[in-house]
Each structure stands twice: as structure tokens, then as C-alpha cells.
Design a protein around this motif. Structure first.
Motif, PDB file in Angstrom:
ATOM      1  N   ALA A 149       0.853  -1.183   0.000  1.00  0.00           N
ATOM      2  CA  ALA A 149       0.000   0.000   0.000  1.00  0.00           C
ATOM      3  C   ALA A 149       0.890   1.234   0.000  1.00  0.00           C
ATOM      4  CB  ALA A 149      -0.907  -0.014   1.232  1.00  0.00           C
ATOM      5  N   HIS A 150       0.436   2.258  -0.724  1.00  0.00           N
ATOM      6  CA  HIS A 150       1.272   3.448  -0.864  1.00  0.00           C
ATOM      7  C   HIS A 150       0.415   4.701  -0.969  1.00  0.00           C
ATOM      8  CE1 HIS A 150       4.638   5.907  -2.047  1.00  0.00           C
ATOM      9  NE2 HIS A 150       4.057   6.229  -3.183  1.00  0.00           N
ATOM     10  N   ALA A 151       0.758   5.691  -0.160  1.00  0.00           N
ATOM     11  CA  ALA A 151       0.131   7.005  -0.266  1.00  0.00           C
ATOM     12  C   ALA A 151       1.004   7.851  -1.182  1.00  0.00           C
ATOM     13  CB  ALA A 151       0.004   7.640   1.110  1.00  0.00           C
ATOM     14  N   ALA A 171       1.878  19.518  -8.668  1.00  0.00           N
ATOM     15  CA  ALA A 171       2.872  20.166  -9.531  1.00  0.00           C
ATOM     16  C   ALA A 171       4.195  19.413  -9.533  1.00  0.00           C
ATOM     17  CB  ALA A 171       3.081  21.604  -9.082  1.00  0.00           C
ATOM     18  N   GLN A 172       4.480  18.709  -8.459  1.00  0.00           N
ATOM     19  CA  GLN A 172       5.719  17.941  -8.369  1.00  0.00           C
ATOM     20  C   GLN A 172       5.488  16.680  -7.545  1.00  0.00           C
ATOM     21  OE1 GLN A 172       8.344  20.825  -6.668  1.00  0.00           O
ATOM     22  NE2 GLN A 172       7.624  20.525  -4.601  1.00  0.00           N
ATOM     23  N   GLU A 173       6.414  15.734  -7.679  1.00  0.00           N
ATOM     24  CA  GLU A 173       6.269  14.456  -6.979  1.00  0.00           C
ATOM     25  C   GLU A 173       6.517  14.596  -5.475  1.00  0.00           C
ATOM     26  OE1 GLU A 173       7.457  10.006  -8.133  1.00  0.00           O
ATOM     27  OE2 GLU A 173       9.194  11.258  -7.721  1.00  0.00           O
ATOM     28  N   GLN A 222       6.979   9.941   2.708  1.00  0.00           N
ATOM     29  CA  GLN A 222       8.079  10.185   1.777  1.00  0.00           C
ATOM     30  C   GLN A 222       7.496  10.018   0.387  1.00  0.00           C
ATOM     31  OE1 GLN A 222      11.398  11.116   1.885  1.00  0.00           O
ATOM     32  NE2 GLN A 222      11.208  11.040  -0.319  1.00  0.00           N
ATOM     33  N   THR A 223       7.478  11.080  -0.399  1.00  0.00           N
ATOM     34  CA  THR A 223       6.811  10.985  -1.692  1.00  0.00           C
ATOM     35  C   THR A 223       7.782  10.951  -2.871  1.00  0.00           C
ATOM     36  OG1 THR A 223       6.504  13.396  -1.790  1.00  0.00           O
ATOM     37  CG2 THR A 223       4.703  12.063  -0.852  1.00  0.00           C
ATOM     38  N   VAL A 224       9.034  11.329  -2.666  1.00  0.00           N
ATOM     39  CA  VAL A 224       9.999  11.241  -3.767  1.00  0.00           C
ATOM     40  C   VAL A 224      10.147   9.763  -4.128  1.00  0.00           C
ATOM     41  CG1 VAL A 224      12.420  11.562  -4.428  1.00  0.00           C
ATOM     42  CG2 VAL A 224      11.238  13.328  -3.131  1.00  0.00           C
ATOM     43  N   GLY A 225      10.047   9.458  -5.393  1.00  0.00           N
ATOM     44  CA  GLY A 225      10.143   8.070  -5.849  1.00  0.00           C
ATOM     45  C   GLY A 225       8.817   7.338  -5.869  1.00  0.00           C
ATOM     46  N   SER A 226       7.724   8.044  -5.609  1.00  0.00           N
ATOM     47  CA  SER A 226       6.404   7.403  -5.585  1.00  0.00           C
ATOM     48  C   SER A 226       6.087   6.663  -6.865  1.00  0.00           C
ATOM     49  CB  SER A 226       5.305   8.448  -5.334  1.00  0.00           C
ATOM     50  OG  SER A 226       5.280   8.821  -3.984  1.00  0.00           O
ATOM     51  N   SER A 227       6.536   7.199  -7.974  1.00  0.00           N
ATOM     52  CA  SER A 227       6.201   6.588  -9.255  1.00  0.00           C
ATOM     53  C   SER A 227       6.833   5.207  -9.441  1.00  0.00           C
ATOM     54  CB  SER A 227       6.623   7.513 -10.406  1.00  0.00           C
ATOM     55  OG  SER A 227       8.007   7.787 -10.337  1.00  0.00           O
ATOM     56  N   ILE A 251      18.897   2.811  -3.904  1.00  0.00           N
ATOM     57  CA  ILE A 251      19.617   3.916  -4.539  1.00  0.00           C
ATOM     58  C   ILE A 251      19.161   5.227  -3.911  1.00  0.00           C
ATOM     59  CG2 ILE A 251      19.981   5.143  -6.729  1.00  0.00           C
ATOM     60  CD1 ILE A 251      19.460   2.430  -8.121  1.00  0.00           C
ATOM     61  N   LEU A 252      20.097   6.102  -3.599  1.00  0.00           N
ATOM     62  CA  LEU A 252      19.769   7.408  -3.034  1.00  0.00           C
ATOM     63  C   LEU A 252      19.136   8.273  -4.114  1.00  0.00           C
ATOM     64  CD1 LEU A 252      21.837   6.249  -0.980  1.00  0.00           C
ATOM     65  CD2 LEU A 252      22.584   8.589  -0.601  1.00  0.00           C
ATOM     66  N   ILE A 253      17.889   8.681  -3.876  1.00  0.00           N
ATOM     67  CA  ILE A 253      17.173   9.506  -4.850  1.00  0.00           C
ATOM     68  C   ILE A 253      16.881  10.896  -4.293  1.00  0.00           C
ATOM     69  CG2 ILE A 253      16.178   7.564  -6.101  1.00  0.00           C
ATOM     70  CD1 ILE A 253      13.544   8.112  -4.593  1.00  0.00           C
ATOM     71  N   LYS A 254      17.170  11.107  -3.023  1.00  0.00           N
ATOM     72  CA  LYS A 254      17.011  12.416  -2.402  1.00  0.00           C
ATOM     73  C   LYS A 254      17.967  12.483  -1.216  1.00  0.00           C
ATOM     74  CE  LYS A 254      13.885  15.375   0.159  1.00  0.00           C
ATOM     75  NZ  LYS A 254      12.584  15.511   0.815  1.00  0.00           N
ATOM     76  N   VAL A 255      18.587  13.641  -1.037  1.00  0.00           N
ATOM     77  CA  VAL A 255      19.414  13.861   0.138  1.00  0.00           C
ATOM     78  C   VAL A 255      19.032  15.205   0.748  1.00  0.00           C
ATOM     79  CG1 VAL A 255      21.358  12.427  -0.610  1.00  0.00           C
ATOM     80  CG2 VAL A 255      21.312  14.833  -1.238  1.00  0.00           C
ATOM     81  N   ALA A 256      19.046  15.267   2.067  1.00  0.00           N
ATOM     82  CA  ALA A 256      18.691  16.506   2.750  1.00  0.00           C
ATOM     83  C   ALA A 256      19.400  16.588   4.095  1.00  0.00           C
ATOM     84  CB  ALA A 256      17.182  16.597   2.931  1.00  0.00           C
ATOM     85  N   ALA A 257      20.549  15.966   4.206  1.00  0.00           N
ATOM     86  CA  ALA A 257      21.282  15.958   5.470  1.00  0.00           C
ATOM     87  C   ALA A 257      22.635  16.641   5.287  1.00  0.00           C
ATOM     88  CB  ALA A 257      21.498  14.518   5.954  1.00  0.00           C
ATOM     89  N   TYR A 258      23.150  17.161   6.369  1.00  0.00           N
ATOM     90  CA  TYR A 258      24.456  17.811   6.356  1.00  0.00           C
ATOM     91  C   TYR A 258      25.504  16.873   5.759  1.00  0.00           C
ATOM     92  CZ  TYR A 258      28.803  19.841   7.970  1.00  0.00           C
ATOM     93  OH  TYR A 258      30.066  20.361   8.026  1.00  0.00           O
ATOM     94  N   GLY A 259      26.281  17.413   4.823  1.00  0.00           N
ATOM     95  CA  GLY A 259      27.369  16.643   4.245  1.00  0.00           C
ATOM     96  C   GLY A 259      27.003  15.844   3.009  1.00  0.00           C
TER      97      GLY A 259
END
Length: 185
Positions: free
Chosen positions: A14-16, A23-25, A33-38, A144-152
Motif C-alpha cells: 500500500a502506498h500514499a 505540480a511535483q512528486e 516520503q513521496t519522492v520516488g512514488s512513481s 539507490i539514493l534519490i534524495k538527500v537533505a542531510a548535512y554533508g
């Protein structure tokens, strides 16, 4: 993996996801977490499992750690999604979640599970992250890393596998307290 190791049978995914007209994923969601939903439908297809979708129409109306039923809150989208799964699979007894440290997310999933008579299975909850990262890579998780939002972390890490990123993730964890498994970024 942990559910199957513990003897559970996975009967559906199941996926929300963001609404079709988004306008964007990537949504500004506290819960999902919606990045990569597709790509999630492909996972269900590879696993040969029924796949249930629910558009995220709510937002984080209630932003406190504890949750009470709130109209138009995104938690109610999760409730609708899992209620639909339960309608099609009345014998389903639990929901597996990947939360590691987010009490905000865990509390909301638990709230929904309680309302639907389900057990929340959180095998990763409060696991030591460097050990967990090593375990995932050692077990062949090829994420696979598809989004990053952490220091470094930056665009150079996008597209890396966990195995490739592991040395840097562990270093950032040891030096700066970054969550090695990516929780929160």
C-alpha cells in the motif's frame, strides 16, 4: 525482509502518493516520503502482490507529537488507504513500517492501526543505525539514493547505492551525528 524472517506473510503493498494534479512528486509532508512514488508500483509488480494506492489530499494539520483524529490531516489519508486494504483482505492483521526514529510518524501509524484493529510491525524501530546500515548492505539491499537533505550530502551522492554511500554515511554519522540510515535526510 524482517517481516518474512519473523514468519509474516506479505499479502499486499500500500502506498500514499501525491495527487495526480500535483505540480511535483515531492510533497511537503510530515508523514509520507513521496519522492520516488512513481516507482513503488514496480516493486509490487516484481513481488507479484496486490497494490493499493491513496492520494494524499490532507496536510499536517495536527503537528504535535501525539495525534487525535483531525479532519483534513494527512493521517486520515493513511487511514483510508489501510481501510481499503483491510476491505479487500479482511484477514490482514498487521502493517509493516520502516520508521526508525520518527515518533511523529510512528504515533500516527499506531493511531491508524489501533482504529483498524491492526498490529504495527516496526522491526527497524530504534535500531542502532550504523549496524542497521551494515546489515541492510550485507543482506543485499540494493537501494539507490534519490534524495538527500542531510548535512554533508549533496548532488554527488544522488544515484549512489547504499553500498557505495555507506562509508560516507558512517563517517557523517560518527563526525556530525547524521543518521546513517537517512532518517530525517
Amino acid at each position: 525482509m524482517k517481516c518474512v524472517e519473523d514468519g509474516h506473510e506479505i499479502v499486499a503493498l500500500a502506498h500514499a502518493h501525491p495527487p495526480e494534479d500535483a505540480a511535483q512528486e515531492e510533497l511537503d509532508s510530515y508523514l509520507f516520503q513521496t519522492v520516488g512514488s512513481s516507482a513503488v508500483a514496480t516493486i509490487a509488480e516484481c513481488m507479484d502482490l496486490p497494490f493499493y494506492l491513496q492520494a494524499i489530499t490532507g496536510s499536517a494539520v495536527t503537528q504535535t507529537l501525539d495525534y487525535e483524529l483531525t479532519k483534513d490531516d494527512e493521517t486520515e489519508d493513511l487511514f483510508a488507504l489501510l481501510r481499503n486494504v483491510k476491505h479487500h483482505h479482511p484477514d490482514v492483521a498487521g502493517v509493516s513500517v520502516g520508521a526508525i526514529f520518527s515518533s511523529y510518524q510512528a504515533n500516527r501509524v499506531q493511531h491508524v492501526c489501533d482504529r483498524l484493529g491492526l498490529t504495527m510491525l516496526a522491526y527497524l524501530w530504534h535500531r542502532e543505525q550504523v549496524g542497521l546500515l551494515r546489515e541492510m548492505v550485507g543482506n543485499g539491499v540494493d537501494a539507490i539514493l534519490i534524495k538527500v537533505a542531510a548535512y554533508g550530502l549533496g548532488k554527488d551522492e544522488l544515484g549512489m547505492t547504499l553500498k557505495q554511500a555507506m562509508p560516507k554515511l558512517i563517517s557523517l554519522s560518527e563526525k556530525h551525528g547524521v543518521h546513517a540510515c537517512g532518517e530525517g535526510g
